[in-house]
Design a protein around this motif. Structure first.
Motif, PDB file in Angstrom:
ATOM      1  N   GLU A  61      -4.552   5.583  -8.704  1.00  0.00           N
ATOM      2  CA  GLU A  61      -5.565   5.667  -7.647  1.00  0.00           C
ATOM      3  C   GLU A  61      -6.281   4.329  -7.469  1.00  0.00           C
ATOM      4  OE1 GLU A  61      -6.804  10.415  -7.986  1.00  0.00           O
ATOM      5  OE2 GLU A  61      -8.019   8.863  -8.931  1.00  0.00           O
ATOM      6  N   ASP A  62      -6.596   3.673  -8.580  1.00  0.00           N
ATOM      7  CA  ASP A  62      -7.238   2.366  -8.489  1.00  0.00           C
ATOM      8  C   ASP A  62      -6.311   1.336  -7.837  1.00  0.00           C
ATOM      9  OD1 ASP A  62      -9.454   0.455  -9.292  1.00  0.00           O
ATOM     10  OD2 ASP A  62      -7.774  -0.409 -10.406  1.00  0.00           O
ATOM     11  N   ALA A  63      -5.030   1.367  -8.203  1.00  0.00           N
ATOM     12  CA  ALA A  63      -4.074   0.421  -7.605  1.00  0.00           C
ATOM     13  C   ALA A  63      -3.938   0.655  -6.105  1.00  0.00           C
ATOM     14  CB  ALA A  63      -2.720   0.545  -8.291  1.00  0.00           C
ATOM     15  N   LEU A  64      -3.939   1.912  -5.678  1.00  0.00           N
ATOM     16  CA  LEU A  64      -3.846   2.216  -4.253  1.00  0.00           C
ATOM     17  C   LEU A  64      -5.091   1.734  -3.518  1.00  0.00           C
ATOM     18  CD1 LEU A  64      -2.555   3.492  -1.784  1.00  0.00           C
ATOM     19  CD2 LEU A  64      -3.449   5.711  -2.527  1.00  0.00           C
TER      20      LEU A  64
ATOM     21  N   GLU B 205      11.893   7.603 -10.584  1.00  0.00           N
ATOM     22  CA  GLU B 205      11.174   7.635  -9.310  1.00  0.00           C
ATOM     23  C   GLU B 205      10.337   6.368  -9.111  1.00  0.00           C
ATOM     24  OE1 GLU B 205      10.507  12.395  -8.441  1.00  0.00           O
ATOM     25  OE2 GLU B 205       9.026  11.319  -9.648  1.00  0.00           O
ATOM     26  N   GLN B 206       9.687   5.918 -10.163  1.00  0.00           N
ATOM     27  CA  GLN B 206       8.902   4.691 -10.057  1.00  0.00           C
ATOM     28  C   GLN B 206       9.787   3.494  -9.709  1.00  0.00           C
ATOM     29  OE1 GLN B 206       6.944   4.560 -13.856  1.00  0.00           O
ATOM     30  NE2 GLN B 206       5.175   5.745 -13.156  1.00  0.00           N
TER      31      GLN B 206
ATOM     32  N   ALA C 156       0.827  -1.206   0.000  1.00  0.00           N
ATOM     33  CA  ALA C 156       0.000   0.000   0.000  1.00  0.00           C
ATOM     34  C   ALA C 156       0.864   1.260   0.000  1.00  0.00           C
ATOM     35  CB  ALA C 156      -0.929  -0.013   1.211  1.00  0.00           C
ATOM     36  N   LEU C 157       1.948   1.245   0.770  1.00  0.00           N
ATOM     37  CA  LEU C 157       2.864   2.394   0.758  1.00  0.00           C
ATOM     38  C   LEU C 157       3.468   2.591  -0.629  1.00  0.00           C
ATOM     39  CD1 LEU C 157       4.809   2.100   4.141  1.00  0.00           C
ATOM     40  CD2 LEU C 157       3.301   3.957   3.433  1.00  0.00           C
ATOM     41  N   LYS C 158       3.824   1.494  -1.279  1.00  0.00           N
ATOM     42  CA  LYS C 158       4.401   1.598  -2.620  1.00  0.00           C
ATOM     43  C   LYS C 158       3.406   2.223  -3.597  1.00  0.00           C
ATOM     44  CE  LYS C 158       4.985  -2.178  -4.992  1.00  0.00           C
ATOM     45  NZ  LYS C 158       5.557  -3.467  -5.469  1.00  0.00           N
ATOM     46  N   GLN C 159       2.168   1.764  -3.556  1.00  0.00           N
ATOM     47  CA  GLN C 159       1.162   2.312  -4.468  1.00  0.00           C
ATOM     48  C   GLN C 159       0.868   3.771  -4.151  1.00  0.00           C
ATOM     49  OE1 GLN C 159       0.285   0.755  -7.100  1.00  0.00           O
ATOM     50  NE2 GLN C 159       1.282  -1.173  -6.501  1.00  0.00           N
TER      51      GLN C 159
END
Length: 346
Positions: A109-112, A319-320, A53-56
């Protein structure tokens, strides 16, 4: 007549029962160790879900920053197009890049949201609002250092304290006791007992209940039995118990080898990821400086829009890659803690 008796018995030679008691104790210990192993797995899964979740969340921040940069670059390109300093192709390219950045934000946003829902499921809590910003995630203060990790020492600790291995060891002991219990059916059985009784003949007009009858008797009994032949059921039972013991031993050995391999692989992976993190952090810094230079050059008209686009894409990609590597590193660290046990400094 009225009578009362009390009998006490004790088996002084019953190896089958003793072996069954030991086997039951071993299985109880195995269940306790498996509970500990399950607790470790829960801790690992929660950490993995949280780091995901932190990564997303960080990838969403990258996408949002890229979107803002695309908006600014589109405005600059539009201004330059009005004074004929940029071509129609540059303007269309800036519009397309802006639209792509908006799509990436929606995907992030969907991935998070999916990662937050998975975190809530892993924690065993009801799935509530998981829109970006609805749940506050606290990032880790630092990334643990993989340099001091010693593969040999961690393997030794894991082989001694891993609850799955301890449970399998108890399974092996239980299987050995089952084998001894099967073999014990060939041995004789000796029991001792003591009997105490009281009785009295009574007439028609006397009470049936009498706590002090005239006749008392007691006796001490020693009995033995030996089942010499009962078909081949005992032989079959012994063979099955021996097979289970061999399987338990083989499973324990295989699990020990697999655990050693997993620990060594994780240590090597963490050390490699630590080196990658250092390189990626440097790349992000360099890509940021390059973008600032390219954006200023584009405003002055010294480079075309294509070069600015490359600089933006390079920073975004750097960054990704950095955030993916950072949290995959933390996930790997959680996996190692589950194998070895305890907090390794995370």
């Amino acid at each position: 007549s009225s009578s009362a008796s009390l009998s006490l018995g004790l088996a002084i030679l019953n190896p089958e029962r003793i072996a069954n008691v030991k086997s039951g104790a071993a299985r109880e210990n195995a269940a306790d160790f498996r509970l500990t192993a399950a607790e470790r797995v829960v801790i690992r899964d929660v950490k993995r879900s949280y780091f995901e979740a932190l990564k997303q969340e960080q990838l969403l921040s990258v996408s949002e920053r890229q979107l803002e940069a695309r908006r600014q670059d589109f405005e600059v390109t539009e201004q330059r197009y009005r004074i004929a300093a940029a071509s129609r192709s540059d303007l269309l390219g800036a519009q397309i890049d802006l639209s792509d950045a908006e799509l990436r934000v929606l995907d992030a946003e969907d991935a998070l949201s999916r990662a937050l829902r998975q975190l809530q499921v892993t924690m065993g809590v009801p799935v509530t609002n998981t829109d970006p910003g609805a749940v506050e995630l606290v990032d880790v203060d630092r990334v643990p250092d993989a340099g001091p990790l010693d593969a040999d020492g961690l393997v030794s600790n894991a082989l001694l304290a891993n609850p799955n291995l301890l449970a399998l060891e108890q399974d092996r002991k239980a299987a050995s006791n089952d084998l001894w219990s099967a073999k014990a059916t060939y041995l004789p059985r000796i029991d001792v007992g003591y009997t105490f009784g009281r009785s009295k003949e009574i007439g028609r007009d006397e009470s049936l209940i009498d706590f002090t009858p005239a006749n008392t008797s007691d006796g001490f009994v020693i009995s033995g039995s030996w089942n010499l032949f009962s078909g081949f059921s005992r032989k079959r039972q012994t063979a099955q118990a021996d097979q289970q013991r061999r399987q338990a031993t083989a499973q324990l050995t295989a699990q020990q080898l697999q655990l050693e391999k997993d620990v060594r692989d994780l240590v090597k992976e963490l050390k490699r990821r630590a080196q990658r993190l250092t390189i990626l952090e440097r790349n992000v810094q360099l890509a940021g400086e390059r973008l600032e230079l390219a954006r200023e050059q584009y405003r002055l008209g010294s480079i075309p829009y294509f070069n600015l686009q490359q600089a933006i894409d390079r920073l975004t990609l750097s960054e990704q890659s950095l955030f993916q590597e950072r949290y995959d590193y933390l996930i790997g660290w959680a996996n190692l803690e589950e194998k070895v046990g305890g907090d390794l400094g995370s």
